[in-house]
Design a protein around this motif. Structure first.
Motif, short mmCIF file in Angstrom:
data_model
loop_
_atom_site.label_atom_id
_atom_site.label_comp_id
_atom_site.label_asym_id
_atom_site.label_seq_id
_atom_site.Cartn_x
_atom_site.Cartn_y
_atom_site.Cartn_z
N GLN A 189 -3.93 -4.03 -0.58
CA GLN A 189 -4.88 -3.68 -1.52
C GLN A 189 -4.68 -1.92 -1.76
O GLN A 189 -5.09 -1.11 -1.09
CB GLN A 189 -6.27 -3.53 -0.87
CG GLN A 189 -6.92 -5.10 -0.65
CD GLN A 189 -8.16 -5.18 0.21
OE1 GLN A 189 -8.50 -4.35 0.94
NE2 GLN A 189 -9.02 -5.93 -0.29
N PRO A 190 -3.56 -1.73 -2.54
CA PRO A 190 -3.13 -0.42 -2.82
C PRO A 190 -4.09 0.40 -3.55
O PRO A 190 -4.77 0.10 -4.44
CB PRO A 190 -1.80 -0.68 -3.50
CG PRO A 190 -1.57 -2.05 -3.96
CD PRO A 190 -2.91 -2.77 -3.41
N THR A 191 -4.10 1.78 -3.01
CA THR A 191 -4.67 2.59 -3.75
C THR A 191 -4.19 2.93 -5.07
O THR A 191 -2.95 2.75 -5.20
CB THR A 191 -4.50 4.05 -3.13
OG1 THR A 191 -5.29 3.84 -1.68
CG2 THR A 191 -5.15 5.21 -3.95
N PHE A 199 -7.64 14.37 -2.20
CA PHE A 199 -6.95 15.71 -2.18
C PHE A 199 -5.44 15.54 -2.10
O PHE A 199 -4.81 16.43 -2.55
CB PHE A 199 -7.55 16.32 -1.00
CG PHE A 199 -8.88 17.24 -1.56
CD1 PHE A 199 -9.98 16.61 -1.76
CD2 PHE A 199 -8.97 18.55 -1.89
CE1 PHE A 199 -11.35 16.93 -2.19
CE2 PHE A 199 -10.26 18.98 -2.39
CZ PHE A 199 -11.35 18.14 -2.36
N ASP A 200 -4.87 14.38 -1.65
CA ASP A 200 -3.60 14.50 -1.77
C ASP A 200 -2.94 13.94 -2.98
O ASP A 200 -1.63 14.02 -3.26
CB ASP A 200 -2.78 13.30 -0.50
CG ASP A 200 -2.88 13.86 0.74
OD1 ASP A 200 -3.00 15.16 0.80
OD2 ASP A 200 -2.66 13.16 1.58
N TYR A 201 -4.00 13.85 -3.88
CA TYR A 201 -3.60 13.45 -5.45
C TYR A 201 -3.59 14.63 -6.27
O TYR A 201 -3.31 14.87 -7.38
CB TYR A 201 -4.64 12.28 -5.87
CG TYR A 201 -4.10 10.87 -5.33
CD1 TYR A 201 -3.36 10.03 -6.49
CD2 TYR A 201 -4.23 10.25 -4.22
CE1 TYR A 201 -2.82 8.98 -6.04
CE2 TYR A 201 -4.01 9.16 -3.79
CZ TYR A 201 -3.30 8.14 -4.76
OH TYR A 201 -2.79 6.91 -4.40
N GLY A 202 -4.36 15.62 -5.83
CA GLY A 202 -4.63 16.92 -6.62
C GLY A 202 -5.93 17.41 -6.12
O GLY A 202 -6.50 17.19 -4.90
N LEU A 241 -0.31 8.94 8.96
CA LEU A 241 -0.63 8.03 10.04
C LEU A 241 0.19 8.35 11.34
O LEU A 241 -0.34 8.27 12.58
CB LEU A 241 0.06 6.48 9.55
CG LEU A 241 -0.85 6.01 8.58
CD1 LEU A 241 -0.22 4.67 7.88
CD2 LEU A 241 -2.42 5.59 9.34
N ALA A 243 -6.82 3.04 4.31
CA ALA A 243 -6.34 2.65 5.84
C ALA A 243 -5.35 3.57 6.26
O ALA A 243 -4.98 3.91 7.62
CB ALA A 243 -5.64 1.13 5.42
N MET A 244 -4.60 4.27 5.44
CA MET A 244 -3.69 5.26 5.85
C MET A 244 -4.34 6.53 6.20
O MET A 244 -3.61 7.43 6.71
CB MET A 244 -2.70 5.39 4.62
CG MET A 244 -1.86 4.24 4.52
SD MET A 244 -0.71 4.51 2.98
CE MET A 244 -1.36 4.10 1.73
N TYR A 245 -5.48 6.72 6.10
CA TYR A 245 -6.06 8.05 6.49
C TYR A 245 -7.39 7.81 7.49
O TYR A 245 -7.75 8.80 8.00
CB TYR A 245 -6.96 8.54 5.44
CG TYR A 245 -5.81 9.23 4.41
CD1 TYR A 245 -5.33 10.52 4.23
CD2 TYR A 245 -4.93 8.24 3.62
CE1 TYR A 245 -4.44 11.18 3.23
CE2 TYR A 245 -4.26 8.71 2.73
CZ TYR A 245 -3.74 10.25 2.64
OH TYR A 245 -2.72 10.52 1.87
N ASN A 275 0.64 -1.10 0.13
CA ASN A 275 0.11 -0.05 -0.14
C ASN A 275 0.93 1.22 0.07
O ASN A 275 0.38 2.16 -0.33
CB ASN A 275 -0.89 0.11 1.28
CG ASN A 275 -2.03 -1.14 1.23
OD1 ASN A 275 -2.50 -1.73 0.32
ND2 ASN A 275 -2.09 -1.76 2.33
N ASN A 316 -7.89 2.82 -0.94
CA ASN A 316 -7.82 2.11 0.37
C ASN A 316 -7.70 3.27 1.36
O ASN A 316 -6.45 4.05 1.36
CB ASN A 316 -6.59 1.09 0.30
CG ASN A 316 -6.34 0.47 1.51
OD1 ASN A 316 -6.94 0.72 2.55
ND2 ASN A 316 -5.65 -0.58 1.62
#
Lengths: 318, 180
Positions: B77-79, B111-114, A49, B61-63, A35, B59
């Motif tokens: 399950q990567p973004t 929003f971290d993508y643009g 995180l 999970a990191m937010y 990920n 995904n």
């Protein structure tokens, strides 16, 4: 069995060594790292995180590269990072390891990344920190370098996903290499059926076969039909006594050249944990060749270290 | 409680989604249920509009805001957002809407993508209980559920969706793909 790396719920509390970690923990780390690979491809190369946490890199032994990758990993998780090169700091004034660590705990550090020239240093620190603090071993003596072992198996899994079907050769200075130990434990735990070590007798620890590896002293025999070649750095700084006639002679016998690489499978990948000694353990034509995955290893190393920190840093609040 | 057939709820959702499709629309599914729904919706869109709609996978999970409490939810399950989100109109797709916290995490990640032009939310079921000023724009069905219960969407090997209610305890929630 008591495992100092796991908490009462069987979750990872510290990462000190791959030895003794169950397969599910290793798989969890590698899956989580998947990920994080894409985080660097975005406009904002950070996830929140570890926001508000402080990661402390304590390096009793210098290593610019490892420290840098841990630092980048922590920063991409939004942690604050403190770098301590203790070799040039208070320890030279006589402070003990625990006094150094306790001072950092008093400054509210949340995670320690520890490198030390003595085996067992990270383990020792882990035994003396309060339960909300995690310790990551970034290399201790000849013992272990677990994140390097993890990033190596992550890289292998990326290129050769069917790990239960692989033949892997580890080549070079196994005697002084904590990387080799961590690699062997990681590969074994993940079910790689055939692991070979190729080295002169003087650079192999006695009883290395007990780790479940086949020993070769000849490159052409050892590399025959392997899927993965993991080169090790010749550790000149840890060498004492007459273990080798010369680095030139080492290259003659154990250097990875294009001709020797031809013994491996045609699609075999070549790995090296860095820093490389070109012309000592590896020929430039191989290091820069199309079978080399040495630079992807560095990139994946950041994702794997992010995964380890993310797993250790979460779930601590009551 | 008699549970509806999720395939029928998908019809409902599609009828609301279809009129919103235009040139700059993109779809982003949230793991795991949202991805299944998105893929089914894409098939219908492909049939009706005869073109590919740009789409991605998220995904969260990191937010997540419960990371400090529950730790990292691990799954490979990567973004994957294979287009530039800036100035795009994005429709987020999720299976169950409950507190709105997953949506909050998804918007933060996007929003971290643009900088998208707009973000809308399509869900199969709104079970009520929002804890944030976030509501779905398109809903297959409104089905209120008690706090100790949770919907679970699953897909069989033939690709058919089914819905069940599970009695959720804090520990049972952990790691399961439920609407937290």
């Amino acid at each position: 069995m008591y495992n100092p790396q796991l908490n009462a719920q069987g979750q990872l509390q510290h990462l000190l060594s791959i030895e003794g970690l169950p397969r599910r923990i290793l798989t969890d780390i590698l899956d989580t790292a998947e990920n994080f690979v894409s985080v660097t491809e975005r406009e904002v190369k950070k996830v929140p995180l570890l926001r508000g946490k402080t990661v402390c890199n304590i390096f009793f032994e210098n290593s610019t590269r490892t420290r840098t990758t841990f630092e980048i990993a922590a920063k991409r998780l939004s942690a604050d990072v403190l770098n301590l090169n203790v070799g040039t700091s208070s320890q030279s004034k006589g402070e003990t390891i625990l006094d150094t660590v306790n001072n950092l705990i008093a400054m509210h550090a949340d995670m320690f990344v520890v490198r030390h020239q003595q085996s067992g240093a990270a383990h020792f620190i882990a035994q003396h920190v309060p339960p909300h603090i995690s310790v990551i071993n970034a290399g201790d003596g000849r013992h272990a370098h677990p994140t390097q072992g993890l990033l190596d198996v992550f890289t292998i899994r990326k290129y050769k996903p069917e790990m239960h079907n692989l033949r892997v050769a580890i080549v070079g200075d196994v005697l002084h290499s904590r990387v080799a130990r961590s690699e062997i434990h990681a590969l074994t735990t993940l079910g790689v059926p055939e692991i070979r070590v190729i080295a002169p007798r003087t650079l192999l620890p006695s009883g290395v076969e007990k780790l479940g590896v086949q020993v070769f002293h000849n490159m052409d025999e050892g590399l025959k039909d392997v899927d993965v070649i993991m080169m090790l750095r010749l550790q000149n700084e840890r060498m004492s006594g007459a273990l080798l006639p010369s680095t030139q002679e080492f290259f003659q016998t154990f250097g990875l050249t294009p001709e020797r690489l031809a013994s491996a499978k045609p699609d075999a990948i070549v790995m090296h944990p860095g820093p490389m000694n070109r012309g000592v353990e590896i020929d430039s034509a191989v290091a820069d060749g199309k079978q080399s995955v040495i630079l992807p290893q560095v990139t994946y190393g950041i994702a794997v270290r992010m995964a380890v920190m993310a797993i250790l840093g979460g779930g601590n609040a009551a | 409680m008699i549970l509806p057939d999720p395939e029928q709820l998908l019809d409902q959702l599609y009828s609301q989604l279809k009129p919103r499709i235009h040139d700059d629309i993109t779809l982003v599914g949230i793991y795991t249920g949202g991805i299944w729904l998105m893929e089914k919706l894409l098939q219908r869109l492909q049939a009706d509009f005869d073109r590919d709609i740009p789409h991605g996978k998220l995904n969260t999970a990191m937010y997540r805001d419960d990371y400090a409490r529950r730790g990292m939810k691990t799954a490979a399950q990567p973004t994957h957002i294979p287009f530039d989100v800036t100035d795009k109109h994005i429709i987020l797709i999720d299976d169950i809407f409950y507190t709105g916290r997953t949506t909050r995490a998804a918007i933060n990640e996007l929003f971290d993508y643009g900088r998208p032009a707009s973000v809308q939310l399509a869900v199969l079921i709104n079970r009520g209980g929002a804890e944030l000023p976030i509501r779905p724009d398109m809903v297959g069905a409104e089905l209120p559920l008690q706090a100790h219960q949770a919907f679970e969407l699953s897909m069989n090997t033939l690709g058919r969706l089914s819905l069940s209610v599970i009695e959720s305890t804090p520990s049972a929630n952990h790691g399961a793909d439920v609407d937290v």
